[in-house]
Design a protein around this motif. Structure first.
Motif, PDB file in Angstrom:
ATOM      1  N   LEU A 129       0.823  -1.177  -0.029  1.00 37.11           N
ATOM      2  CA  LEU A 129       0.245   0.080  -0.061  1.00 37.11           C
ATOM      3  C   LEU A 129       0.888   1.381  -0.039  1.00 37.11           C
ATOM      4  N   ARG A 130       0.476   1.998  -1.103  1.00 36.58           N
ATOM      5  CA  ARG A 130       1.351   3.308  -1.095  1.00 36.58           C
ATOM      6  C   ARG A 130       0.542   4.751  -1.146  1.00 36.58           C
ATOM      7  N   VAL A 131      -0.927   4.641  -1.184  1.00 42.90           N
ATOM      8  CA  VAL A 131      -1.982   5.591  -1.153  1.00 42.90           C
ATOM      9  C   VAL A 131      -3.162   5.168  -0.381  1.00 42.90           C
ATOM     10  N   LEU A 132      -3.489   5.812   0.798  1.00 47.31           N
ATOM     11  CA  LEU A 132      -4.569   5.685   1.422  1.00 47.31           C
ATOM     12  C   LEU A 132      -5.491   6.906   1.661  1.00 47.31           C
ATOM     13  N   ASN A 133      -6.443   7.092   1.141  1.00 45.44           N
ATOM     14  CA  ASN A 133      -7.493   8.038   1.283  1.00 45.44           C
ATOM     15  C   ASN A 133      -8.577   7.606   2.377  1.00 45.44           C
ATOM     16  N   LEU A 134      -8.840   8.418   3.438  1.00 45.67           N
ATOM     17  CA  LEU A 134      -9.670   8.092   4.429  1.00 45.67           C
ATOM     18  C   LEU A 134     -10.514   9.212   4.772  1.00 45.67           C
ATOM     19  N   ASP A 135     -10.350  10.365   4.030  1.00 46.63           N
ATOM     20  CA  ASP A 135     -11.155  11.516   4.088  1.00 46.63           C
ATOM     21  C   ASP A 135     -12.579  11.546   4.355  1.00 46.63           C
ATOM     22  N   TYR A 136     -12.907  12.407   5.399  1.00 52.03           N
ATOM     23  CA  TYR A 136     -14.614  12.461   5.537  1.00 52.03           C
ATOM     24  C   TYR A 136     -15.128  11.363   6.158  1.00 52.03           C
ATOM     25  N   ASN A 137     -14.508  10.588   6.947  1.00 45.58           N
ATOM     26  CA  ASN A 137     -14.858   9.679   7.946  1.00 45.58           C
ATOM     27  C   ASN A 137     -14.655  10.138   9.289  1.00 45.58           C
TER      28      ASN A 137
END
Length: 297
Positions: A175-183
């Motif tokens: 894993l290189r990119v993780l988007n967890l925005d707006y949680n």
């Protein structure tokens, strides 16, 4: 002729347009297919999925904004993914999959040999779905898994499940990119994610915009990037109750680390790292342009 792209947004697709898409897929004439926000009948959606199954050239499929609108369509997509062997990126942002949809897709997603980028943002997912997603981040030394994962805006996921994801991220070898925005993560989960980032040997981009964080989380991340080696290049903390000063300090430290890496790497390695680190930010809601020429819009 090199494979091209079809990109259509927010239109009612006619039978003739669907047939053109299917023909291009079956003739290996497409590298990118994007029908985000488009309307088409269940029958036509099934035809498109059969074309995806038969394609050997399709690398990116964008079905964002409700195209996968029910369980029957989810089954069609799962069947297509079980046969397809070329797809690298799948966007399902804004599809009402819910946990039942992820259960239907899980085997096809987990066993796909080339899929490395998956967007499941705003898909009404819960804890059961997140448990399945953790299985797509195999431990270090196991089979290859996702390199980019977007889980933005899935408020039905509990803190317990987010903690499980943090553990999976810490041990993921890809894993290189993780988007967890707006949680709704909060400082407790952010602290777990900081530990995961420190443990990861690959994670370069982490998006935590609008996740209910405070200066407490920022101080933890600041301490991490200031005192411990990390692969992280981009940390997004906007739209949280975090001072601009702390955000800038973190950004400056990450920039210094990237400059040091750039001095030690070759130009080709620098370009690849920069592309990977920024892709989640630039293309979160709109796919990159792969095509040499476009069939439509």
């Amino acid at each position: 002729m090199l494979p091209a792209a079809i990109q259509i947004t927010g239109e009612l697709l006619s039978a003739a347009e669907v047939q053109d898409i299917c023909d291009s897929l079956k003739e290996d004439g497409l590298r990118l297919l994007s029908v985000r926000g488009c309307q088409l009948s269940d029958r036509d959606f099934g035809h498109v999925c059969r074309g995806v199954a038969e394609s050997h050239s399709l690398a990116q499929l964008n079905l964002n904004l409700g195209v996968v609108s029910g369980l029957s369509r989810t089954r069609h997509l799962a069947d297509a993914l079980k046969t397809n062997r070329s797809l690298q990126t799948l966007f399902l942002h804004g599809s009402p999959l819910m946990d039942a949809g992820l259960v239907t897709l899980n085997m096809a997603l987990s066993s796909h040999p080339t899929l490395v980028c998956l967007d499941l943002g705003d898909c009404m997912l819960g804890d059961d779905a997140l448990g399945l997603i953790c299985g797509m981040l195999p431990p270090d030394g196991a089979k290859s898994g996702l390199r980019e994962l977007t889980l933005s805006a899935n408020p039905g996921i509990s803190s317990k499940a987010w903690a499980r994801l943090a553990i999976a991220v810490a041990h993921s070898s890809q894993l290189r990119v993780l988007n967890l925005d707006y949680n709704s993560l909060g400082d407790r989960i952010a602290g777990m994610l900081a530990v995961a980032v420190a443990s990861s040997r690959t994670l370069e981009v982490l998006d935590l915009e609008g996740t209910g964080l405070t200066n407490q989380s920022a101080q933890v991340f600041l301490d991490m990037v200031e005192n411990y080696p990390t692969c992280l290049k981009v940390l997004l903390l906007g739209e949280n109750d975090i001072s601009l000063e702390l955000q800038q300090q973190i950004c400056d430290l990450l920039s210094e680390g990237e400059e040091d890496d750039n001095r030690e790497s070759t130009p080709t390695q620098r370009d690849a790292a920069s592309s990977c680190a920024l892709s989640a930010i630039k293309d979160k809601y709109q796919p990159p342009s792969w095509q040499t020429h476009s069939s439509k819009g």
